[in-house]
Motif scaffolding. Structure first.
Motif, PDB file in Angstrom:
ATOM      1  N   GLY A 112       0.828  -1.198   0.000  1.00  0.00           N
ATOM      2  CA  GLY A 112       0.000   0.000   0.000  1.00  0.00           C
ATOM      3  C   GLY A 112       0.862   1.247   0.000  1.00  0.00           C
ATOM      4  O   GLY A 112       2.089   1.191  -0.101  1.00  0.00           O
ATOM      5  N   THR A 113       0.206   2.387   0.103  1.00  0.00           N
ATOM      6  CA  THR A 113       0.917   3.675   0.181  1.00  0.00           C
ATOM      7  C   THR A 113       0.225   4.548   1.227  1.00  0.00           C
ATOM      8  O   THR A 113      -0.968   4.418   1.465  1.00  0.00           O
ATOM      9  CB  THR A 113       0.915   4.406  -1.180  1.00  0.00           C
ATOM     10  N   ASP A 114       0.992   5.435   1.826  1.00  0.00           N
ATOM     11  CA  ASP A 114       0.486   6.368   2.841  1.00  0.00           C
ATOM     12  C   ASP A 114       0.531   7.795   2.322  1.00  0.00           C
ATOM     13  O   ASP A 114       1.521   8.195   1.693  1.00  0.00           O
ATOM     14  CB  ASP A 114       1.351   6.318   4.109  1.00  0.00           C
ATOM     15  N   LEU A 115      -0.502   8.572   2.634  1.00  0.00           N
ATOM     16  CA  LEU A 115      -0.504  10.006   2.366  1.00  0.00           C
ATOM     17  C   LEU A 115      -0.338  10.757   3.671  1.00  0.00           C
ATOM     18  O   LEU A 115      -1.066  10.501   4.640  1.00  0.00           O
ATOM     19  CB  LEU A 115      -1.802  10.442   1.688  1.00  0.00           C
ATOM     20  N   TYR A 116       0.631  11.689   3.711  1.00  0.00           N
ATOM     21  CA  TYR A 116       0.849  12.570   4.858  1.00  0.00           C
ATOM     22  C   TYR A 116       0.678  14.022   4.424  1.00  0.00           C
ATOM     23  O   TYR A 116       0.943  14.370   3.267  1.00  0.00           O
ATOM     24  CB  TYR A 116       2.264  12.395   5.417  1.00  0.00           C
ATOM     25  N   ILE A 117       0.249  14.866   5.359  1.00  0.00           N
ATOM     26  CA  ILE A 117       0.137  16.309   5.136  1.00  0.00           C
ATOM     27  C   ILE A 117       1.002  17.026   6.155  1.00  0.00           C
ATOM     28  O   ILE A 117       1.144  16.570   7.298  1.00  0.00           O
ATOM     29  CB  ILE A 117      -1.336  16.777   5.237  1.00  0.00           C
ATOM     30  N   PHE A 118       1.605  18.135   5.737  1.00  0.00           N
ATOM     31  CA  PHE A 118       2.460  18.929   6.622  1.00  0.00           C
ATOM     32  C   PHE A 118       1.622  20.019   7.269  1.00  0.00           C
ATOM     33  O   PHE A 118       1.039  20.857   6.574  1.00  0.00           O
ATOM     34  CB  PHE A 118       3.602  19.548   5.817  1.00  0.00           C
ATOM     35  N   GLU A 119       1.540  19.985   8.596  1.00  0.00           N
ATOM     36  CA  GLU A 119       0.734  20.958   9.334  1.00  0.00           C
ATOM     37  C   GLU A 119       1.631  21.911  10.109  1.00  0.00           C
ATOM     38  O   GLU A 119       2.644  21.511  10.675  1.00  0.00           O
ATOM     39  CB  GLU A 119      -0.206  20.249  10.315  1.00  0.00           C
ATOM     40  N   GLY A 120       1.195  23.181  10.180  1.00  0.00           N
ATOM     41  CA  GLY A 120       1.967  24.172  10.923  1.00  0.00           C
ATOM     42  C   GLY A 120       3.332  24.343  10.292  1.00  0.00           C
ATOM     43  O   GLY A 120       3.474  24.384   9.076  1.00  0.00           O
ATOM     44  N   TYR A 161       2.344  17.825   0.832  1.00  0.00           N
ATOM     45  CA  TYR A 161       1.992  16.422   1.030  1.00  0.00           C
ATOM     46  C   TYR A 161       3.198  15.515   0.767  1.00  0.00           C
ATOM     47  O   TYR A 161       4.199  15.922   0.171  1.00  0.00           O
ATOM     48  CB  TYR A 161       0.864  16.011   0.080  1.00  0.00           C
ATOM     49  N   MET A 162       3.029  14.271   1.184  1.00  0.00           N
ATOM     50  CA  MET A 162       4.036  13.257   0.935  1.00  0.00           C
ATOM     51  C   MET A 162       3.349  11.895   0.837  1.00  0.00           C
ATOM     52  O   MET A 162       2.442  11.588   1.611  1.00  0.00           O
ATOM     53  CB  MET A 162       5.054  13.260   2.085  1.00  0.00           C
TER      54      MET A 162
END
Length: 381
Positions: A112-120, A161-162
């Protein structure tokens, strides 16, 4: 009662049909953006056979016959895609190399793959993970193509995002899916700083076995927490301190620190006879780059199995003797980290007594982040 029940069913059906029609009218078509047009991170070598494999093509002929290293390096573990977009939804489409399945590892981490978001200004947060169902072709046959939507109904603002790629499968190609009218760029180069570079070499544990999702592999946790690129050179069953691997690693430019974690794949004799040359090659070719030698973990059952109770510490002792020999010759830029606390205080961080759960990877990262931090913080902005 029957009439009312029927009316309710019809009302729900009408509402659902109406909502579907509204969604089809208002939802934009997808735009597919090739990951190679964005920013590929955590990749040690440019001259690889495939875009998302991990070793240079010219190393193939150096691998002894019967070894699995070439297949293991085709796993895309650790590699990620960085981008920024204002899309109202984000998805992914990719083709697997094998469509692997393992009995002790979740498919979400495996392929699978993961989506991350950069906050702050400092925090990466997990958004979602795709379940890697492979699509079928027009004849109903399974393919190796996966297509998923991570998230919809985003606010339409520009965010960083990443996406983390599969840990135990390979990728032929990958597309990030966004709204057709969305802006998408490679993102801010200072987020996962391209000037902070850690190369990590090791075994199946380092490769990510058996994280439940891709973002929980130790190198990916360390990358987020140190805002650094961490090149994952973990190869299941193949972290055997081959000299040709040391020579290849010495070619990687601008490395801040090498993390060396091979003991789980080595016998006591291998730890005794291979460690010195492997480390010395890196020290000779890259004397300016610090090297961190990490002991092998003491698996939970070593406390109760009388053979492993002697054997695992003996491997570490042989590894440490070589460290002492190396440090006696030249004390500069060589560091040693013991296995104490590597699996956490409860010895409760493994799936099968060896490979790590997400909790185990959290413990691993917590052990290594303070050790590695000084070597990358010289690039502070």
């Amino acid at each position: 009662m029957k009439f009312n029940h029927l009316f309710s069913i019809l009302a729900v059906a009408t509402l659902t049909t109406g909502f579907t029609a509204w969604a089809e009218e208002t939802e934009q078509p997808w735009k597919l953006v090739n990951a190679t047009d964005l920013r590929i991170i955590n990749k040690a070598f440019d001259d690889t056979e495939r875009t998302f494999s991990r070793l240079p093509a010219d190393i193939k002929d150096s691998i002894p016959e019967g070894r699995d290293l070439w297949d293991r390096q085709q796993c895309s573990t650790g590699i990620g895609v960085r981008f920024a977009t204002n899309s109202s939804r984000i998805g992914v489409k990719y083709e697997l190399l094998w469509d692997t399945h393992l009995i002790h590892m979740a498919d979400t981490g495996l392929k699978g793959t993961d989506l991350y978001i950069f906050e702050g200004d400092s925090v990466w947060r997990h958004v979602n993970t795709n379940r890697p169902y492979v699509k079928k072709d027009a004849d109903g046959n399974k393919t190796k193509l996966v297509e998923s939507t991570y998230v919809s109904n985003l606010d339409g603002d520009m965010h960083e995002y990443m996406i983390y790629l599969p840990l135990y499968d390979g990728i032929e190609e990958l597309f990030v899916m966004v709204d057709s009218s969305a802006v998408i760029t490679p993102g801010n180069l200072d987020i996962i700083d391209k000037n902070r570079r850690i190369v990590a070499y090791g075994t199946s544990i380092l490769q990510g076995g058996c994280a439940s999702r891709t973002g929980m592999a130790a190198t990916n946790i360390i990358s987020r927490e140190l805002n650094a690129e961490v090149m994952n050179l973990g190869f299941s069953g193949e972290g055997k301190m081959d000299n040709f691997m040391a020579y290849a690693m010495a070619r990687i430019p601008d490395v801040d620190v090498y993390l060396i974690d091979p003991v789980p794949n080595c016998t006591e004799m291998m730890c005794d006879t291979l460690t010195y040359d492997f480390i010395n090659i890196l020290r000779t070719l890259r004397p300016e780059v610090p090297i961190v030698m990490l002991e092998g973990p003491l698996y939970p059952y070593y406390r109760y199995d009388s053979m492993f109770n002697k054997y695992l510490p003996a491997k570490n002792a042989a590894y440490h003797r070589n460290y002492e020999r190396l440090i006696a010759e030249n004390p500069a830029n060589l560091y040693y980290v013991t296995a104490e606390g590597l699996d956490g205080p409860e010895d409760d961080g493994t799936v099968d007594g060896i490979h790590l759960t997400d909790l185990g990877f959290r413990h691993y990262a917590d052990k290594l982040v303070p050790v590695l931090r000084p070597f990358v913080e010289k690039h502070s902005h």
